[in-house]
Design an enzyme around this catalytic site. Sequence first.
Site, PDB file in Angstrom:
ATOM      1  N   LYS A 194      58.573  28.052  45.164  1.00  0.00           N
ATOM      2  CA  LYS A 194      57.961  29.081  44.426  1.00  0.00           C
ATOM      3  C   LYS A 194      58.654  30.476  45.056  1.00  0.00           C
ATOM      4  CE  LYS A 194      53.463  31.279  44.075  1.00  0.00           C
ATOM      5  NZ  LYS A 194      53.686  31.624  42.723  1.00  0.00           N
TER       6      LYS A 194
ATOM      7  N   ASN B  75      46.283  18.914  34.539  1.00  0.00           N
ATOM      8  CA  ASN B  75      46.195  20.258  34.422  1.00  0.00           C
ATOM      9  C   ASN B  75      47.905  20.738  34.521  1.00  0.00           C
ATOM     10  OD1 ASN B  75      45.494  23.064  34.154  1.00  0.00           O
ATOM     11  ND2 ASN B  75      45.294  23.450  36.442  1.00  0.00           N
TER      12      ASN B  75
ATOM     13  N   GLU C 143      37.028  41.476  37.677  1.00  0.00           N
ATOM     14  CA  GLU C 143      37.250  40.367  38.621  1.00  0.00           C
ATOM     15  C   GLU C 143      38.168  40.642  39.633  1.00  0.00           C
ATOM     16  OE1 GLU C 143      37.911  36.668  36.295  1.00  0.00           O
ATOM     17  OE2 GLU C 143      36.609  37.247  34.713  1.00  0.00           O
TER      18      GLU C 143
ATOM     19  N   ARG D 106      54.075  28.429  39.020  1.00  0.00           N
ATOM     20  CA  ARG D 106      52.603  28.607  38.795  1.00  0.00           C
ATOM     21  C   ARG D 106      52.022  27.467  39.723  1.00  0.00           C
ATOM     22  NH1 ARG D 106      47.594  31.015  38.659  1.00  0.00           N
ATOM     23  NH2 ARG D 106      46.023  29.749  37.603  1.00  0.00           N
TER      24      ARG D 106
ATOM     25  N   TRP E 174      39.300  21.174  37.237  1.00  0.00           N
ATOM     26  CA  TRP E 174      40.379  21.906  37.847  1.00  0.00           C
ATOM     27  C   TRP E 174      40.228  21.674  39.462  1.00  0.00           C
ATOM     28  CZ3 TRP E 174      41.257  26.972  34.453  1.00  0.00           C
ATOM     29  CH2 TRP E 174      41.867  26.700  33.590  1.00  0.00           C
TER      30      TRP E 174
ATOM     31  N   ASP F  51      33.150  30.394  30.831  1.00  0.00           N
ATOM     32  CA  ASP F  51      34.521  29.793  30.356  1.00  0.00           C
ATOM     33  C   ASP F  51      34.690  28.434  30.446  1.00  0.00           C
ATOM     34  OD1 ASP F  51      35.233  32.421  29.437  1.00  0.00           O
ATOM     35  OD2 ASP F  51      36.443  32.885  31.281  1.00  0.00           O
TER      36      ASP F  51
ATOM     37  N   HIS G 267      50.976  36.201  27.575  1.00  0.00           N
ATOM     38  CA  HIS G 267      51.724  35.648  28.370  1.00  0.00           C
ATOM     39  C   HIS G 267      53.255  36.313  28.583  1.00  0.00           C
ATOM     40  CE1 HIS G 267      48.868  32.478  27.278  1.00  0.00           C
ATOM     41  NE2 HIS G 267      48.948  32.052  28.557  1.00  0.00           N
TER      42      HIS G 267
END
Length: 765
Positions: A19, A140, A494, A525, A571, A609, A704
Amino acid sequence: MVKSAVLGYPRIGVGRAMKKVIENYWNGKATAEELQEVAKNVRKERWQTIQKAGVDIIPSGDFTLYDHLLDHSFNFGVIPERYVSQGMSLRTPTSPWAVVVRSRRRVSTSLPRRWASCEWLILFLSLDPTLADEISFDSNYHIVKVDHEPKTAFKLNNNQWLSEYEEAKALGIETRPVLFGPITYLSLVRKSRDSPAEFEPLELLDSLIPIYKEVLESLKKAGAQEVQIDEPILVLDKAEAYGDLFKKVYEALSPSIEFLKDLPIHALHLDLDREPKQLDEVLAALKPTKAGIELGVVSGRNIWKNDLKASKALAEKAVAELGADRVVVSTSSSLLHTPISLKVETKLTEQQKSWLSFAEEKCEEVAALAAALNGQESSLFEQNTKDIAARREFERTSDSAVRDRVAGITEEQLARKAPFPERRAAQKKHLNLPKFPTTTIGSFPQTKEIRLARSKFGKGEISQEEYEKAMEAEIRHACEFQEKVGLDLFVHGEPERNDMVQYFGEQLNGFIFTQLGWVQSYGSRYVRPPIVVSDVSRPSPMTVRWSAYAQSQTSKPMKGMLTGPVTILNWSFPRADVSKEIQSKQLALALRDEVVDLANAGIKAIQVDEPAIREGLPLRKADWDNYLRWAVDSFRLSTSGVENDIQVHSHFCYSDFGDIFPSIQRLDADVISIEASKADLKLLDVFKSYGYSNEIGPGVYDIHSPRVPGEQEIKDRIASMVKVLPADLLVVNPDCGLKTRGWKETEESLANLVAAARWARETYA
């Protein structure tokens, strides 16, 4: 001798090495050569770690800088026809993924002149940045789907499998190259939008098989003894129609490698972690043949310590039927979905560590099982037995009050007090929103100032009071911006949230957290999933303080923002000792209390959500009804404790609703928002065909990329929506949250969104 194997390993590097170097490359702080050098070191580190653990069969060819499905498309020389017409040509660059990863952050509506001579991938991704975010099976992990069409031609453009095999061999490590199987590959890629309606990518199979044969021949020549061909499509119901295709493919491939003399396959791998009952049937089928079996007894999808005695007993059954030489003990899947190593975790207690096993530890478990089956049981078994017993006792005595509350759930708790039309009338009175009301999905940009304040607070460099003052300033800014731009239904932005799941897990009883337990979602990510270790409850309100403060800054209605129970569970790493249904309902009860507290604090719209509800679908349709029953019940349990005038919202990402639409209807949310623009509004046809009658916010632009949608573009999208859905049910919002965007593009985009909504009110009055 029984051997041990690992199907795949995390490729992010210890300390998130990949990353860091990828993002440094994006920012111009690292060269392509430095990027490739780090990648080479990470591959070496992976192979040596698995080898040191004592595993016999080590994977290669499963590394990627971005996505392994996209790697296959590049390796097979695939360019969609519509990009060829724009002057792209396929060449084999020296560092192909160095240009791919940079392109993801430089999206433009027009092609910059400086890219005119670059490799095709940088052009391809710059023109079509929305190819990612397709969920891979029930994980995921997101895959990148490249378009295929009838004219698609394959060639071996880049033999990644050979190069990585030889790279490992130069280090003195023999590996087993890993490829996506051709049927799974063609089942996962995307059908070109220009293709005939009847075309399916699987029709290209005959032209793809020779490429696989070429790869296999090259590996045989280099000395490879085995090749792992992954065909996970076999676990889906659709595989039952592919029997002839599999026979055709593997009979065609088998002559290419010496070890495939008598059967189309050398060995069959089984996931015995998820489905241990299948072993007897498979053993009976394999016994008359010469094929071997790989027993996936160590889970590649959870982080719990393996019960070595139970796994050994399962494997002994296979050894008794087939003989030791035909049995391999393995991970149930690639370890891509697990953190790298437990050894770097310094803040977990010794008790907590005794429950867990990450990728490195799972390699040790696999090797220990093989050794035990060969008569060399290690001391690891004795300690493992003690740890498993202690964990079971902890689970048994967790929190009886929470379990009693779940057992006492009634049907009345799963439904709002009145049907939608009556609720809607009450909500109109209190919210006073115009036609085509405008709002956002919840988050605003997480700036470097926000991240710095969070980091300082975490390190103890600023006090809690100073941190809260900083977050209040961010919320005031968000409210002032929304007033200025003219949005109708506000959000607080948030700023205080590190992650939409972690934030809640940190405030709930029953979770623990790692320091470095990162798992790749896609590209660079990474997520750090919470771990559910015991019964879940809410000791105190989690979001009320921030939503109430935001409401105090404006006379406009404010949405409270929560993550739903199914998404929090999907998740996170769930418990293995109780069902997901029980865990989901425990979360739902905690969130139910939060929803009631938000309403009592004057918050009249609350968004819960559930972006992960679709990805949690079981692989087999026979199991869907049970999952969807408790998943929908969990959402309803979370949201049904309030009065009719509270408007309940929910948001869904990257979801194909066609197969589960009745369940989406049964959620009975007052407003749902979906990623419609990213899917070219195709999802709306499903809503029309089912006669969806609650309010809906199909995203009017894709968030995105940093591209700013024009006002006319958004008007056109609204006009398309009105053709499909009633105008009085439409809410105008972006596709998803704006956390990853910058403020400049956010301000410009939302200004265009508000202007387009005002136009719609006049046009469709």
